[in-house]
Design a protein around this motif. Structure first.
Motif, PDB file in Angstrom:
ATOM      1  N   UNK A 651      -6.206  -8.792  11.313  1.00  0.00           N
ATOM      2  CA  UNK A 651      -7.138  -7.676  11.206  1.00  0.00           C
ATOM      3  C   UNK A 651      -6.448  -6.333  11.473  1.00  0.00           C
ATOM      4  N   UNK A 652      -5.533  -6.334  12.423  1.00  0.00           N
ATOM      5  CA  UNK A 652      -4.794  -5.090  12.704  1.00  0.00           C
ATOM      6  C   UNK A 652      -3.973  -4.671  11.480  1.00  0.00           C
ATOM      7  N   UNK A 653      -3.286  -5.649  10.871  1.00  0.00           N
ATOM      8  CA  UNK A 653      -2.494  -5.321   9.674  1.00  0.00           C
ATOM      9  C   UNK A 653      -3.400  -4.893   8.526  1.00  0.00           C
ATOM     10  N   UNK A 654      -4.559  -5.550   8.413  1.00  0.00           N
ATOM     11  CA  UNK A 654      -5.499  -5.186   7.358  1.00  0.00           C
ATOM     12  C   UNK A 654      -5.994  -3.754   7.541  1.00  0.00           C
ATOM     13  N   UNK A 655      -6.195  -3.345   8.779  1.00  0.00           N
ATOM     14  CA  UNK A 655      -6.616  -1.962   9.053  1.00  0.00           C
ATOM     15  C   UNK A 655      -5.529  -0.965   8.657  1.00  0.00           C
ATOM     16  N   UNK A 656      -4.290  -1.334   8.988  1.00  0.00           N
ATOM     17  CA  UNK A 656      -3.175  -0.441   8.596  1.00  0.00           C
ATOM     18  C   UNK A 656      -3.086  -0.321   7.068  1.00  0.00           C
ATOM     19  N   UNK A 657      -3.251  -1.421   6.364  1.00  0.00           N
ATOM     20  CA  UNK A 657      -3.187  -1.387   4.898  1.00  0.00           C
ATOM     21  C   UNK A 657      -4.355  -0.592   4.329  1.00  0.00           C
ATOM     22  N   UNK A 658      -5.540  -0.713   4.973  1.00  0.00           N
ATOM     23  CA  UNK A 658      -6.687   0.065   4.505  1.00  0.00           C
ATOM     24  C   UNK A 658      -6.441   1.559   4.655  1.00  0.00           C
ATOM     25  N   UNK A 659      -5.854   1.940   5.780  1.00  0.00           N
ATOM     26  CA  UNK A 659      -5.521   3.355   5.979  1.00  0.00           C
ATOM     27  C   UNK A 659      -4.504   3.813   4.929  1.00  0.00           C
ATOM     28  N   UNK A 660      -3.528   2.955   4.648  1.00  0.00           N
ATOM     29  CA  UNK A 660      -2.494   3.275   3.624  1.00  0.00           C
ATOM     30  C   UNK A 660      -3.149   3.530   2.268  1.00  0.00           C
ATOM     31  N   UNK A 661      -4.052   2.610   1.885  1.00  0.00           N
ATOM     32  CA  UNK A 661      -4.704   2.771   0.587  1.00  0.00           C
ATOM     33  C   UNK A 661      -5.616   3.988   0.558  1.00  0.00           C
ATOM     34  N   UNK A 662      -6.192   4.325   1.693  1.00  0.00           N
ATOM     35  CA  UNK A 662      -7.089   5.470   1.724  1.00  0.00           C
ATOM     36  C   UNK A 662      -6.363   6.800   1.711  1.00  0.00           C
ATOM     37  N   UNK A 663      -5.221   6.860   2.371  1.00  0.00           N
ATOM     38  CA  UNK A 663      -4.499   8.144   2.459  1.00  0.00           C
ATOM     39  C   UNK A 663      -3.659   8.393   1.213  1.00  0.00           C
ATOM     40  N   UNK A 664      -2.733   7.519   0.904  1.00  0.00           N
ATOM     41  CA  UNK A 664      -1.814   7.699  -0.226  1.00  0.00           C
ATOM     42  C   UNK A 664      -1.383   6.340  -0.730  1.00  0.00           C
ATOM     43  N   UNK A 665      -2.125   5.772  -1.660  1.00  0.00           N
ATOM     44  CA  UNK A 665      -1.811   4.421  -2.126  1.00  0.00           C
ATOM     45  C   UNK A 665      -0.592   4.420  -3.043  1.00  0.00           C
ATOM     46  N   UNK A 666       0.021   3.289  -3.249  1.00  0.00           N
ATOM     47  CA  UNK A 666       1.149   3.189  -4.196  1.00  0.00           C
ATOM     48  C   UNK A 666       0.683   3.512  -5.610  1.00  0.00           C
ATOM     49  N   UNK A 667       1.633   4.006  -6.440  1.00  0.00           N
ATOM     50  CA  UNK A 667       1.318   4.354  -7.826  1.00  0.00           C
ATOM     51  C   UNK A 667       2.569   4.148  -8.681  1.00  0.00           C
ATOM     52  N   UNK A 668       2.352   4.125 -10.000  1.00  0.00           N
ATOM     53  CA  UNK A 668       3.457   3.942 -10.946  1.00  0.00           C
ATOM     54  C   UNK A 668       4.246   5.242 -11.087  1.00  0.00           C
ATOM     55  N   UNK A 669       5.556   5.123 -11.122  1.00  0.00           N
ATOM     56  CA  UNK A 669       6.418   6.300 -11.235  1.00  0.00           C
ATOM     57  C   UNK A 669       7.580   5.996 -12.176  1.00  0.00           C
ATOM     58  N   UNK A 670       8.001   7.037 -12.923  1.00  0.00           N
ATOM     59  CA  UNK A 670       9.168   6.929 -13.800  1.00  0.00           C
ATOM     60  C   UNK A 670      10.363   7.528 -13.086  1.00  0.00           C
ATOM     61  N   UNK A 671      11.333   6.717 -12.806  1.00  0.00           N
ATOM     62  CA  UNK A 671      12.565   7.163 -12.152  1.00  0.00           C
ATOM     63  C   UNK A 671      13.633   7.371 -13.233  1.00  0.00           C
ATOM     64  N   UNK A 672      13.861   8.654 -13.572  1.00  0.00           N
ATOM     65  CA  UNK A 672      14.772   8.966 -14.680  1.00  0.00           C
ATOM     66  C   UNK A 672      16.191   9.257 -14.233  1.00  0.00           C
TER      67      UNK A 672
END
Length: 799
Positions: A651-672
């Motif tokens: 549950x503690x890890x799930x809370x941390x992941x929820x905060x991560x998704x709420x603040x700045x979730x991962x996204x697709x990026x082009x690394x040129x």
């Protein structure tokens, strides 16, 4: 004809006299022009000394041998005009003097803007057209052959200074630089002390192209120097006075061989070449110069001449057989202008006659003209003509088109054995305006100077090819530079580029940095060798984990499975199975779903796995450290309190992941930029802080599990797995401690591969260290997995 310093005769200039005679002859035979009148003339030589030349014109004006300015001793008529072609300085002095006698001057010398001042010289007319297009033509020639490093030789006078200022400014705009400039003196003594310095500067010059522009005297100065001090490997570009520069010597080689000369476009004068071929001294017995030319260079005398001891010429002897270095058959620019000057004066006189006829009777007009023009034997230079009569008249007759200021011919000077030289037309330049220029050159017929087997180069610095840019050198002209290779992401696709151009994000420069190439889209794909290897590893470990789980379920009632909490073993195996499978989320083309799931799934399943290990370790401690009845720890063990560790930690890890998704979730990026020539499709982790919080929480759980397991490693029991738990957590921590520096030292899809490998390695460490020994006993040594085996093993240990 002009005479060179120390009275060295320039016999090629005698062509002016022949052109003059030919024009007079044509006019006198033309019944439509000055009918019933005959033009006369006198010749005077132009010496190297301006003083003697000026004195000659004074004697001519006065008609006496005693100089008495503003007086005339002529007993027959007055002179119409004077045609001169010497230096501009002499023309100025002539003009000042002729104004006293109201005698106009027509000059066939090079055009000089100073002489166009009608306030100062109202009766002076230049037959040469303006050479305003000459500078454009020379620059076009330089640009055509890529000559950007040139030396300038100009006469040390006002005209030379004006040309120098204009030409240097025009060259600078076109990126052409001046290596050095030499001012040519207008007076010259043969073998002057400055010759050595002058010629040494030519020899050591890095410029292979020399531009020669100046007064006749200055050009002869160069001629004397290059004749006396032979220099090879230099291309000379000259103005229309080339015939004065090419000395009359029998040298097989000449420093000016292979040079270029610009001359105004001129039409052919019909009949002039035939006239020159058939002209003989006997036709003009009063002409001392003609007899001298004939005698000196043909080595014979005509029949009945005063030189009886010289061999008699054959009947077909003519000026056509003069030595090659004296070419009288190639009509020069000045001869063309002399011809036009004679016709100009004739047209003026013809116009005057028509005006007088209109105002008076024909008899009065004829009487008036006969008073002013001496028939047959006197000169063209009589009777004052009003300057207004010269304005608006054609410069040429029907037989010769006027010289145009726009077209310029480009002859090439070629040397042949025995000193014979030939001027070959190799192209034309036409400029209707400064922005409309056209240069046509036939390079196949160009004869380059000795020392060049192909088109010469004249540059301060070699051209920077594609992939390089020019970098100027401090304190040197702009033509002197160094070539710098373009930076990593820049290209230059042209020669001598000023700046490199950066490729777009979806492009990358080739190895030569000459052009941009499209980048290939890449990611850790299933088809890649690396991706395929990782997929195979993940599937193999997943199958192995599932097999272990099946073994444990099948032998669930055996002592070794029941020991240390059978449920925790199932949870740990399922968590490890998910750990192996979650690594597949990191492989393949990223999308929004996989970017969100891969890190969250990784954090949660590993939290379950580590918390299960921690729960199993705590279970061991509770089982072997607190076995006395009535103790609180015993009650915790009996009540299954260790089973709550997994949901609490998850549950503690799930809370941390929820905060991560709420603040700045991962996204697709082009690394040129991480990998050359590729655009890497990656999942940006969004909040780096949240990512390291998840990893830090996992690390804390792993460290806690390792510490607890290490403390319980020596607890006695037959199926005590504390040692295996300790070793498994040691492997797990080692993998992830190694992961951090390696992860940050890689880029692109290799970084993803490192993370996948760490997931597989750490999970395999837990699976191998904890469950392989138990599977060994279950499958290989089943006798140890029974009550009888347990009693026997306990008795052997002394329990």
């Amino acid at each position: 004809p002009d005479a060179a310093p120390l009275f060295r005769w320039l016999w090629k200039n005698y062509q002016y006299v022949l052109a003059f005679r030919f024009a007079i002859q044509e006019i006198n035979k033309n019944p439509q022009l000055l009918p019933n009148l005959t033009l006369g003339f006198k010749f005077y030589n132009a010496f190297a000394s301006e003083q003697y030349t000026l004195l000659s014109i004074v004697y001519w004006l006065l008609g006496a041998t005693i100089p008495l300015p503003n007086y005339t001793c002529h007993t027959q008529g007055r002179h119409v005009a004077i045609i001169a072609g010497t230096t501009s300085a002499l023309s100025v002095e002539f003009g000042t003097l002729l104004e006293l006698y109201k005698t106009p001057q027509l000059t066939y010398g090079p055009f000089d803007p100073m002489l166009n001042d009608k306030d100062q010289f109202p009766s002076l007319y230049q037959m040469a057209s303006s050479d305003s297009s000459l500078g454009h033509g020379m620059i076009s020639l330089l640009l055509h052959f890529g000559w950007t490093w040139v030396a300038l030789f100009v006469s040390d006078d006002m005209k030379g200074e004006q040309f120098l200022q204009y030409f240097e400014a025009a060259m600078l705009k076109k990126g052409i630089c001046v290596a050095f400039t030499v001012k040519l003196p207008v007076t010259k003594k043969l073998y002057a002390g400055s010759d050595l310095t002058f010629m040494s500067s030519i020899r050591v010059s890095s410029a292979n192209v020399h531009i020669l522009y100046g007064d006749v005297r200055g050009l002869i100065s160069v001629d004397i120097s290059v004749q006396s001090f032979l220099t090879m490997g230099k291309v000379w570009i000259m103005t229309s006075k080339w015939d004065l520069v090419i000395s009359e010597t029998n040298h097989i080689l000449h420093s000016l061989h292979g040079g270029f000369s610009f001359s105004p476009h001129k039409e052919e004068i019909p009949g002039l070449k035939l006239f020159v071929k058939t002209a003989k001294p006997s036709h003009y017995p009063e002409d001392f110069y003609f007899s001298k030319l004939w005698l000196f260079h043909l080595g014979c005398s005509l029949e009945g001449s005063f030189c009886g001891h010289i061999g008699t010429c054959s009947p077909n002897t003519s000026l056509e057989f003069l030595p090659g270095h004296i070419d009288l058959l190639t009509i020069s620019d000045s001869s063309y202008l002399v011809y036009n000057a004679v016709y100009t004066v004739a047209h003026v006189l013809h116009k005057m006659i028509l005006e007088k006829v209109e105002m008076r009777s024909l008899a009065e007009a004829s009487h008036l003209v006969s008073e002013n023009i001496l028939e047959g034997r006197k000169c063209l230079f009589s009777a004052y003509t009003s300057p207004s009569n010269l304005k608006g008249l054609p410069v040429s007759t029907d037989s010769c088109s006027p010289a145009s200021s726009n077209p310029e011919e480009n002859p090439n000077i070629v040397n042949f054995p025995a000193g014979f030289r030939l001027l070959v037309k190799i192209g034309e330049f036409s400029s209707k305006s400064p922005h409309d220029q056209d240069l046509l050159i036939n390079e196949d017929i160009i004869e380059w100077p000795v020392g060049f087997k192909k088109t010469p180069q004249s540059v301060c610095s070699q051209s920077c090819g594609p992939g390089f840019r020019k970098m100027s050198q401090e304190g040197r002209p702009v033509c002197c530079y160094t070539c710098v290779f373009c930076p990593e992401r820049d290209v230059s696709n042209q020669t001598d580029a000023e700046q490199c151009i950066q490729c777009a994000e979806h492009e990358y420069p080739n190895m030569e940095r000459s052009h941009c190439l499209p980048k290939m889209m890449t990611f850790l794909a299933f088809e890649d060798a690396l991706g395929m290897a990782l997929v195979c590893m993940a599937l193999c470990f997943s199958v192995t984990t599932a097999a272990v789980l099946g073994v444990f379920v099948k032998h669930r009632d055996t002592p070794i499975v029941k020991a240390n909490n059978r449920s925790l073993s199932y949870i740990l195996l399922i968590a490890l199975l998910l750990c192996f499978l979650c690594s597949l989320l990191f492989i393949g083309r990223p999308n929004t779903a996989t970017c969100l799931l891969r890190q969250i799934t990784f954090g949660l399943v590993f939290t379950v796995a580590i918390s299960a290990v921690l729960a199993k370790t705590i279970t061991v401690i509770l089982a072997f450290k607190v076995m006395k009845p009535g103790r609180t720890m015993r009650r915790l063990l009996v009540s299954g309190a260790s089973n709550f560790i997994i949901p609490i930690c998850s549950l503690i890890q799930l809370a941390l992941c929820g905060i991560w998704l709420g603040i700045s979730p991962p996204f697709i990026e082009l690394d040129a930029y991480s990998e050359h020539g590729h655009i890497i499709l990656v999942c940006n982790k969004g909040s780096v802080t949240a990512f390291y919080c998840v990893l830090g929480y996992l690390g804390s759980l792993a460290l806690a599990s390792f510490t607890v397991a290490f403390l319980a490693r020596n607890l006695p029991d037959t199926f005590n797995e504390a040692k295996f738990l300790t070793f498994s957590m040691l492997v797990f921590c080692s993998v992830w401690v190694t992961f951090l520096p390696v992860y940050h030292s890689t880029k692109g899809k290799v970084m993803v591969a490192v993370e996948v490998f760490s997931i597989l390695a750490s999970s395999a460490g837990l699976l191998g260290c904890i469950f392989v020994p138990k599977c060994y006993i279950i499958l290989i040594r089943p006798e140890k997995n029974s009550l009888k085996g347990l009693k026997k093993r306990a008795s052997s240990k002394g329990f």
